[in-house]
Design an enzyme around this catalytic site. Structure first.
Site, PDB file in Angstrom:
ATOM      1  N   LYS A 178      69.843  56.660  43.277  1.00  0.00           N
ATOM      2  CA  LYS A 178      70.948  57.084  43.588  1.00  0.00           C
ATOM      3  C   LYS A 178      71.968  55.875  43.527  1.00  0.00           C
ATOM      4  CE  LYS A 178      74.118  57.801  46.273  1.00  0.00           C
ATOM      5  NZ  LYS A 178      75.515  57.065  46.176  1.00  0.00           N
ATOM      6  N   GLU A 254      67.413  46.445  52.746  1.00  0.00           N
ATOM      7  CA  GLU A 254      68.136  45.017  52.449  1.00  0.00           C
ATOM      8  C   GLU A 254      69.504  45.458  52.632  1.00  0.00           C
ATOM      9  OE1 GLU A 254      67.280  44.042  48.243  1.00  0.00           O
ATOM     10  OE2 GLU A 254      65.276  43.245  48.834  1.00  0.00           O
ATOM     11  N   CYS A 288      75.738  39.781  49.126  1.00  0.00           N
ATOM     12  CA  CYS A 288      75.136  39.731  50.529  1.00  0.00           C
ATOM     13  C   CYS A 288      74.913  38.566  50.899  1.00  0.00           C
ATOM     14  CB  CYS A 288      74.279  40.851  50.302  1.00  0.00           C
ATOM     15  SG  CYS A 288      73.073  40.191  49.278  1.00  0.00           S
ATOM     16  N   GLU A 390      80.724  41.465  59.322  1.00  0.00           N
ATOM     17  CA  GLU A 390      80.698  41.119  57.804  1.00  0.00           C
ATOM     18  C   GLU A 390      81.994  41.895  57.152  1.00  0.00           C
ATOM     19  OE1 GLU A 390      78.358  43.753  55.402  1.00  0.00           O
ATOM     20  OE2 GLU A 390      77.742  42.163  54.054  1.00  0.00           O
TER      21      GLU A 390
HETATM   22  P1  NAD Z   1      77.184  51.423  51.491  1.00  0.00           P
HETATM   23  O1  NAD Z   1      75.930  51.359  52.700  1.00  0.00           O
HETATM   24  O2  NAD Z   1      78.323  51.995  51.609  1.00  0.00           O
HETATM   25  O3  NAD Z   1      76.583  52.179  50.311  1.00  0.00           O
HETATM   26  C1  NAD Z   1      75.048  51.937  49.870  1.00  0.00           C
HETATM   27  C2  NAD Z   1      74.733  53.064  49.162  1.00  0.00           C
HETATM   28  O4  NAD Z   1      74.221  54.111  50.109  1.00  0.00           O
HETATM   29  C3  NAD Z   1      75.645  53.881  48.316  1.00  0.00           C
HETATM   30  O5  NAD Z   1      74.691  54.455  47.094  1.00  0.00           O
HETATM   31  C4  NAD Z   1      75.986  54.977  49.076  1.00  0.00           C
HETATM   32  O6  NAD Z   1      76.546  56.158  48.410  1.00  0.00           O
HETATM   33  C5  NAD Z   1      74.660  55.346  49.940  1.00  0.00           C
HETATM   34  N1  NAD Z   1      74.871  56.029  51.157  1.00  0.00           N
HETATM   35  C6  NAD Z   1      75.913  55.841  51.989  1.00  0.00           C
HETATM   36  N2  NAD Z   1      75.820  56.786  53.067  1.00  0.00           N
HETATM   37  C7  NAD Z   1      74.809  57.336  52.830  1.00  0.00           C
HETATM   38  C8  NAD Z   1      73.718  58.370  53.681  1.00  0.00           C
HETATM   39  N3  NAD Z   1      74.302  58.942  54.791  1.00  0.00           N
HETATM   40  N4  NAD Z   1      72.535  58.651  53.135  1.00  0.00           N
HETATM   41  C9  NAD Z   1      71.983  58.177  51.854  1.00  0.00           C
HETATM   42  N5  NAD Z   1      72.919  57.164  51.251  1.00  0.00           N
HETATM   43  C10 NAD Z   1      73.771  56.896  51.460  1.00  0.00           C
HETATM   44  O7  NAD Z   1      77.020  49.836  51.104  1.00  0.00           O
HETATM   45  P2  NAD Z   1      77.926  49.149  49.999  1.00  0.00           P
HETATM   46  O8  NAD Z   1      79.396  49.243  50.269  1.00  0.00           O
HETATM   47  O9  NAD Z   1      77.577  49.950  48.625  1.00  0.00           O
HETATM   48  O10 NAD Z   1      77.358  47.630  49.730  1.00  0.00           O
HETATM   49  C11 NAD Z   1      78.037  46.670  50.495  1.00  0.00           C
HETATM   50  C12 NAD Z   1      76.787  46.520  51.442  1.00  0.00           C
HETATM   51  O11 NAD Z   1      75.565  46.033  50.871  1.00  0.00           O
HETATM   52  C13 NAD Z   1      77.260  44.960  52.328  1.00  0.00           C
HETATM   53  O12 NAD Z   1      76.962  45.341  53.753  1.00  0.00           O
HETATM   54  C14 NAD Z   1      76.230  44.164  51.864  1.00  0.00           C
HETATM   55  O13 NAD Z   1      75.916  43.049  52.764  1.00  0.00           O
HETATM   56  C15 NAD Z   1      74.971  44.880  51.628  1.00  0.00           C
HETATM   57  N6  NAD Z   1      74.197  44.477  50.485  1.00  0.00           N
HETATM   58  C16 NAD Z   1      72.941  43.788  50.877  1.00  0.00           C
HETATM   59  C17 NAD Z   1      72.306  43.238  50.210  1.00  0.00           C
HETATM   60  C18 NAD Z   1      70.874  42.616  50.656  1.00  0.00           C
HETATM   61  O14 NAD Z   1      70.074  42.082  49.701  1.00  0.00           O
HETATM   62  N7  NAD Z   1      70.717  42.285  51.660  1.00  0.00           N
HETATM   63  C19 NAD Z   1      72.616  43.098  48.806  1.00  0.00           C
HETATM   64  C20 NAD Z   1      73.759  43.617  48.009  1.00  0.00           C
HETATM   65  C21 NAD Z   1      74.602  44.213  49.093  1.00  0.00           C
END
Ligand code: NAD
Length: 486
Positions: A178, A254, A288, A390
């Site tokens: 997804k 992650e 991240c 963040e």
């Molecule tokens: P997000 O959590 O908003 O979304 C991530 C994914 O989860 C998307 O595909 C979204 O559609 C899905 N999602 C959202 N709500 C959901 C639910 N209730 N059930 C199932 N899926 C759901 O994150 P984002 O805004 O896309 O990315 C930014 C974040 O990602 C930042 O916090 C960043 O630090 C983190 N990040 C972490 C790493 C790491 O390796 N630790 C790497 C990259 C990004």
């Protein structure tokens, strides 16, 4: 630009649905495509296809053949490099100079590194004494966990997706991906590559949509998904973890970070400035592992802030195609508003704005894009929300420190624990500080230097589990001990 209709990829076929959502490019916020949103029926079909594929040719395939197919994937992604590059830059607006250096090559390399890993990894073996003197032998075997649900963010779409799909397939699993609703293109395009190289139908599936009451929730709550791997915000990870509790399914998470860089006075000054500029502003601060808190030893504080200001102000903000572009836009209007709200909050909390803090003046249609200036603050107390939360944009706060003890206490005083970058020429100190930092990844005199065989993941609220190299085996395989009495 790739086709303007982006479809789900289920059981080796592209699938439209009755429901569409907009795909916009962040440089202008213009509509560039329509994405077919997967409903419950499509997610069910994707999971069923993935389950069936486990029993088909994929499940029976010899490891050598699987490895061959993964290597063919690498070659085919590289063959279609420019298409992947266009698709990624259309979705994210990031500079092509960055995506051609990081996103696409790493997106391909993720298949190679895990193909190599599964080819070479050994399992454990123990001989055991028994009272009859004949003994017993123990050996461990690994089998796939099954259907893996892969939930991805938008900041490094192809790279972070294949970081999970690579090891999942190398270990013999099947996946339903997804992608983020903001960046559906490269995951969809990868379906063509899977078909071209002969990955069996149903092994790789893509369902588009959002989180709640959409593809994300339907996938994570699906009882036939055996394990869930997620990259994204901590808040979302917690929701996914709750969904995974139904059926006691394993998760790999992650998540967010609020990473600190620590700059000692004895550092190589130019290298520390260059590395910190990159860690704060690369990918418009949407990494991240990026730095949002910089602690600088007092003797060099003023000089360091001045050098950071000069570096930030020299950075060219622009479009992906311009080779001079150092920084692109944020991912969306919504995210731009979030980052700008933190810029306002920083002022309310008493920050000094060293540079930036607003929207750059962009020409023509770029005015509508999701731009934010590279921003540096000083003067905030450690309790400020801007220091604690963040932001995920091109922003950092720089604070002075006087002792190693003080800086460790400040750097560790956060709910997140993803990464740090320590800048010093004193290696004994570098080791000491790295050991005491409550993070999953500590860099010394570098940032984002990644050997893909090493463990990757976060401490505290930055994650659960480690992926990378043999560590990925923990999540993507089921380990079984066989004990043979001789
Ligand atoms: P997000 O959590 O908003 O979304 C991530 C994914 O989860 C998307 O595909 C979204 O559609 C899905 N999602 C959202 N709500 C959901 C639910 N209730 N059930 C199932 N899926 C759901 O994150 P984002 O805004 O896309 O990315 C930014 C974040 O990602 C930042 O916090 C960043 O630090 C983190 N990040 C972490 C790493 C790491 O390796 N630790 C790497 C990259 C990004």
């Amino acid at each position: 630009m790739v086709a303007d209709t982006i479809l789900n990829f289920i059981d080796g076929e592209y699938v439209a649905t009755g429901k569409w959502f907009d795909n916009r490019t962040p440089t202008t916020n213009a509509l560039i495509g329509q994405v077919a949103e997967a409903g419950k029926a499509e997610v069910d079909a994707a999971v069923a296809a993935a389950r069936a594929a486990l029993k088909g040719p994929w499940g029976k395939m010899a490891l050598e053949k699987r490895v061959e197919l993964l290597e063919a994937l690498v070659a085919e992604i590289n063959h279609r490099f420019d298409e992947f590059l266009e698709a990624e830059c259309a979705d994210t607006g990031k500079p092509k100079s960055l995506a051609s250096h990081i996103d696409i090559p790493r997106g391909a390399a993720n298949f190679k590194v895990f193909a190599d890993m599964v080819k070479n990894v050994s399992n454990e073996f123990f001989e055991m004494a028994t009272s009859d003197g004949l003994g017993a032998l123990n050996y461990a075997t690994r089998s796939p966990v099954g259907v893996v649900g892969v939930i991805c963010p938008w900041n490094l779409p192809l790279l972070l997706m294949t970081w999970k799909v690579g090891p999942a397939l190398a270990c013999g699993n099947t996946v339903v991906v997804k992608p983020s609703e903001e960046t559906p293109r490269t995951a969809a395009l990868l379906g063509e590559v899977m078909n071209k190289v002969g990955i069996p139908k149903g092994v790789y599936n893509v369902v588009h949509g959002f989180g709640p009451n959409s593809a994300g929730e339907f996938l994570t709550s699906h009882p036939d998904v055996n394990a869930l791997t997620f990259t994204g915000e901590t808040r979302t990870g917690e929701i996914i973890m709750k969904a995974a509790a139904n059926g006691s399914r394993p998760v790999s998470l992650e998540m967010g970070g609020k990473n600190a860089a620590i700059v000692f006075a004895d550092c190589n000054f130019e290298a520390a400035v260059e590395g910190t500029l990159r860690s704060a502003f690369a990918n418009c601060g949407q990494v991240c592992l990026g730095t949002e808190r910089v602690y600088v030893e007092r003797q060099i504080f003023d000089r360091f802030v001045a050098a950071m200001k000069a570096g930030a102000e020299q950075m060219k903000i622009g479009v992906p195609d311009d080779p001079a572009t150092g920084m692109g836009p944020l991912i969306s209007k919504e995210h731009q508003n979030k980052v700008l709200s933190y810029c306002r909050l920083a002022m309310e909390e008493g920050a000094t704005v060293v540079t930036g803090g607003g929207v750059p003046d962009m020409p023509g249609e770029l005015k509508n894009g999701c731009w934010v200036q590279p921003t540096i603050w000083t003067g905030l107390p450690e309790t400020a929300r801007v220091i604690k939360e963040e932001i995920f944009g091109p922003v950092c706060h720089i604070a002075p420190f006087d002792s190693e003890e003080e800086v460790l206490a400040k750097a560790n005083d956060n709910v997140y624990g993803l990464s740090t970058a320590i800048w010093t020429t004193n290696l004994a100190r570098a080791n000491r500080v790295a050991q005491k930092m409550e993070v999953g990844i500590a860099w010394v005199n570098s940032w984002f230097l990644r050997d893909l065989r090493t463990p990757f993941g976060g401490a505290k609220q930055s994650g659960i589990g480690r992926e990378g190299g043999v560590h990925s085996l923990e999540f993507y395989t089921e380990l079984k001990n066989v004990c043979i009495k001789l």
